[in-house]
Design a protein around this motif. Structure first.
Motif, mmCIF file in Angstrom:
data_model
loop_
_atom_site.group_PDB
_atom_site.id
_atom_site.type_symbol
_atom_site.label_atom_id
_atom_site.label_comp_id
_atom_site.label_asym_id
_atom_site.label_seq_id
_atom_site.Cartn_x
_atom_site.Cartn_y
_atom_site.Cartn_z
ATOM 1 N N LEU A 149 -6.672 -10.273 30.336
ATOM 2 C CA LEU A 149 -7.318 -10.491 29.043
ATOM 3 C C LEU A 149 -6.301 -10.799 27.953
ATOM 4 O O LEU A 149 -6.624 -11.468 26.970
ATOM 5 C CB LEU A 149 -8.138 -9.252 28.663
ATOM 6 N N THR A 150 -5.074 -10.312 28.103
ATOM 7 C CA THR A 150 -4.055 -10.568 27.092
ATOM 8 C C THR A 150 -3.472 -11.971 27.185
ATOM 9 O O THR A 150 -2.777 -12.406 26.264
ATOM 10 C CB THR A 150 -2.911 -9.565 27.240
ATOM 11 N N THR A 151 -3.728 -12.686 28.272
ATOM 12 C CA THR A 151 -3.188 -14.030 28.550
ATOM 13 C C THR A 151 -1.664 -14.049 28.547
ATOM 14 O O THR A 151 -1.049 -15.102 28.424
ATOM 15 C CB THR A 151 -3.698 -15.076 27.536
ATOM 16 N N ALA A 152 -1.029 -12.873 28.658
ATOM 17 C CA ALA A 152 0.429 -12.796 28.673
ATOM 18 C C ALA A 152 0.937 -13.029 30.092
ATOM 19 O O ALA A 152 0.337 -12.560 31.070
ATOM 20 C CB ALA A 152 0.903 -11.440 28.163
ATOM 21 N N LEU A 153 2.047 -13.747 30.214
ATOM 22 C CA LEU A 153 2.628 -14.010 31.516
ATOM 23 C C LEU A 153 3.202 -12.753 32.154
ATOM 24 O O LEU A 153 3.399 -12.709 33.365
ATOM 25 C CB LEU A 153 3.719 -15.078 31.406
ATOM 26 N N SER A 154 3.479 -11.730 31.362
ATOM 27 C CA SER A 154 4.046 -10.493 31.884
ATOM 28 C C SER A 154 2.987 -9.455 32.228
ATOM 29 O O SER A 154 3.324 -8.306 32.524
ATOM 30 C CB SER A 154 5.023 -9.892 30.863
ATOM 31 N N SER A 155 1.709 -9.815 32.210
ATOM 32 C CA SER A 155 0.628 -8.895 32.566
ATOM 33 C C SER A 155 0.069 -9.258 33.931
ATOM 34 O O SER A 155 0.029 -10.433 34.311
ATOM 35 C CB SER A 155 -0.492 -8.937 31.525
ATOM 36 N N ARG A 156 -0.364 -8.245 34.667
ATOM 37 C CA ARG A 156 -0.975 -8.427 35.986
ATOM 38 C C ARG A 156 -2.302 -7.673 35.989
ATOM 39 O O ARG A 156 -2.372 -6.528 35.581
ATOM 40 C CB ARG A 156 -0.080 -7.882 37.103
ATOM 41 N N GLU A 157 -3.351 -8.337 36.458
ATOM 42 C CA GLU A 157 -4.672 -7.717 36.513
ATOM 43 C C GLU A 157 -5.351 -8.104 37.814
ATOM 44 O O GLU A 157 -5.258 -9.255 38.263
ATOM 45 C CB GLU A 157 -5.515 -8.137 35.306
ATOM 46 N N TYR A 158 -6.070 -7.128 38.412
ATOM 47 C CA TYR A 158 -6.707 -7.331 39.705
ATOM 48 C C TYR A 158 -8.108 -6.710 39.672
ATOM 49 O O TYR A 158 -8.359 -5.763 38.936
ATOM 50 C CB TYR A 158 -5.917 -6.668 40.837
ATOM 51 N N VAL A 159 -8.998 -7.267 40.503
ATOM 52 C CA VAL A 159 -10.302 -6.668 40.774
ATOM 53 C C VAL A 159 -10.260 -6.151 42.203
ATOM 54 O O VAL A 159 -10.001 -6.917 43.138
ATOM 55 C CB VAL A 159 -11.444 -7.679 40.594
ATOM 56 N N VAL A 160 -10.489 -4.850 42.381
ATOM 57 C CA VAL A 160 -10.300 -4.210 43.677
ATOM 58 C C VAL A 160 -11.578 -3.514 44.102
ATOM 59 O O VAL A 160 -12.500 -3.285 43.304
ATOM 60 C CB VAL A 160 -9.132 -3.206 43.622
ATOM 61 N N GLY A 161 -11.619 -3.168 45.378
ATOM 62 C CA GLY A 161 -12.764 -2.445 45.923
ATOM 63 C C GLY A 161 -12.482 -1.976 47.331
ATOM 64 O O GLY A 161 -11.483 -2.359 47.959
ATOM 65 N N GLY A 162 -13.377 -1.136 47.853
ATOM 66 C CA GLY A 162 -13.234 -0.629 49.212
ATOM 67 C C GLY A 162 -13.952 0.696 49.381
ATOM 68 O O GLY A 162 -14.380 1.323 48.395
ATOM 69 N N THR A 163 -14.094 1.116 50.630
ATOM 70 C CA THR A 163 -14.708 2.401 50.967
ATOM 71 C C THR A 163 -13.692 3.236 51.728
ATOM 72 O O THR A 163 -13.138 2.778 52.734
ATOM 73 C CB THR A 163 -15.973 2.212 51.817
ATOM 74 N N TYR A 164 -13.461 4.461 51.261
ATOM 75 C CA TYR A 164 -12.426 5.329 51.803
ATOM 76 C C TYR A 164 -13.093 6.605 52.304
ATOM 77 O O TYR A 164 -13.815 7.278 51.542
ATOM 78 C CB TYR A 164 -11.381 5.633 50.728
ATOM 79 N N SER A 165 -12.857 6.921 53.584
ATOM 80 C CA SER A 165 -13.581 8.013 54.228
ATOM 81 C C SER A 165 -12.603 8.982 54.869
ATOM 82 O O SER A 165 -11.559 8.584 55.401
ATOM 83 C CB SER A 165 -14.533 7.465 55.308
ATOM 84 N N GLY A 166 -12.972 10.254 54.828
ATOM 85 C CA GLY A 166 -12.210 11.302 55.489
ATOM 86 C C GLY A 166 -13.108 12.095 56.420
ATOM 87 O O GLY A 166 -14.309 12.247 56.168
ATOM 88 N N THR A 167 -12.554 12.583 57.506
ATOM 89 C CA THR A 167 -13.273 13.452 58.441
ATOM 90 C C THR A 167 -12.406 14.654 58.755
ATOM 91 O O THR A 167 -11.179 14.538 58.876
ATOM 92 C CB THR A 167 -13.642 12.720 59.745
#
Length: 249
Positions: free
Chosen positions: A90-108
């Motif tokens: 959103l800052t349009t700065a070359l020194s910024s990094r942005e990601y859209v992430v997702g996933g399902t994490y399970s424990g047993t």
């Protein structure tokens, strides 16, 4: 009938014939062209080319992490359906990094049935590594120097007249500038998403369309997911860590 009558008759016939031919030609030119054919109502509409599929950044998860506790319990932690897609910040700065992430994490948790209730925490988050860090340095700055140099000169000294005719003062200056860039070795940014307190043997956490962002990063960046599974009792606590694949952006 004289020769003149015959000639006049021929001329009259030719004139009438020419008039008839002109009339028929004009009539032919005046006829309208063929009317446009109507388009059937049920005619199929043209089909547009399909749009290319959107790259949601699917990531293959690493194998499950497994450990055994001294009291006979087995802890397993895994992930599936992971996505990590870089997007413009959103800052349009070359020194910024942005990601859209997702996933399902399970424990047993599997162990002896000793009647004790099983519980603990399940934490999920992301790590973003940066090759060069500018967030804790001076960044880009301008440097400059400026000074004045006074001087005095003598005039009127020669062989014929060894005396001094006068003094000529002088004033000079200097100006210099530069640009400095403050860079530091890269660092790892830990971004926790959630920490779930659970009671039972099969906890899980689902992350969808979550945005993570860091600033002050120059060069390549790396991202990976992580999860921590904790089993707690009144006398012990076991912690199992799992890390996803490292994706370079």
């Amino acid at each position: 009938m004289t020769v003149g009558d015959v000639l006049r008759s021929g001329i009259t016939v030719l004139a009438i014939g020419g008039l008839l031919s002109c009339t028929s030609g004009g009539t032919a030119l005046a006829q309208p062209g063929p009317e446009p054919q109507p388009v059937p109502v049920d005619a199929p509409l043209p089909v547009a080319a399909p749009l290319p599929p959107v790259d949601e950044g699917p990531v293959e998860s690493t194998p499950p992490a497994v450990t055994e506790t001294p009291d006979g319990w087995e802890l397993t932690l895994s992930a599936k359906d992971e996505t990590q897609a870089p997007i413009p910040p959103l800052t349009t700065a070359l020194s910024s990094r942005e990601y859209v992430v997702g996933g399902t994490y399970s424990g047993t948790l599997r162990g002896p049935d000793d009647g004790e209730e099983t519980g603990g925490t399940l934490e999920v988050g992301y790590e973003i590594g940066c090759g060069i860090d500018m967030s804790t340095s001076n960044g880009v700055s301008l440097t400059g120097t400026m000074g004045i140099n006074p001087s005095i000169g003598l005039i009127g000294i020669d062989v014929i007249s060894p005396g001094i005719d006068g003094i000529l003062p002088g004033l000079g200056g200097n100006l210099g500038g530069g640009i400095t860039v403050g860079l530091k070795p890269g660092l790892i940014n830990i971004i926790p998403v959630t920490k779930k307190d659970y009671v039972g043997a099969d906890p899980w956490v689902m992350v969808s369309n979550f945005r993570v962002k860091i600033d002050g990063c120059v060069g390549e960046s790396f991202i990976r997911s992580y999860a921590f599974l904790t089993r707690s009792t009144q006398q012990s606590e076991a912690v199992l860590a799992w890390y996803g694949v490292t994706k370079k952006i």
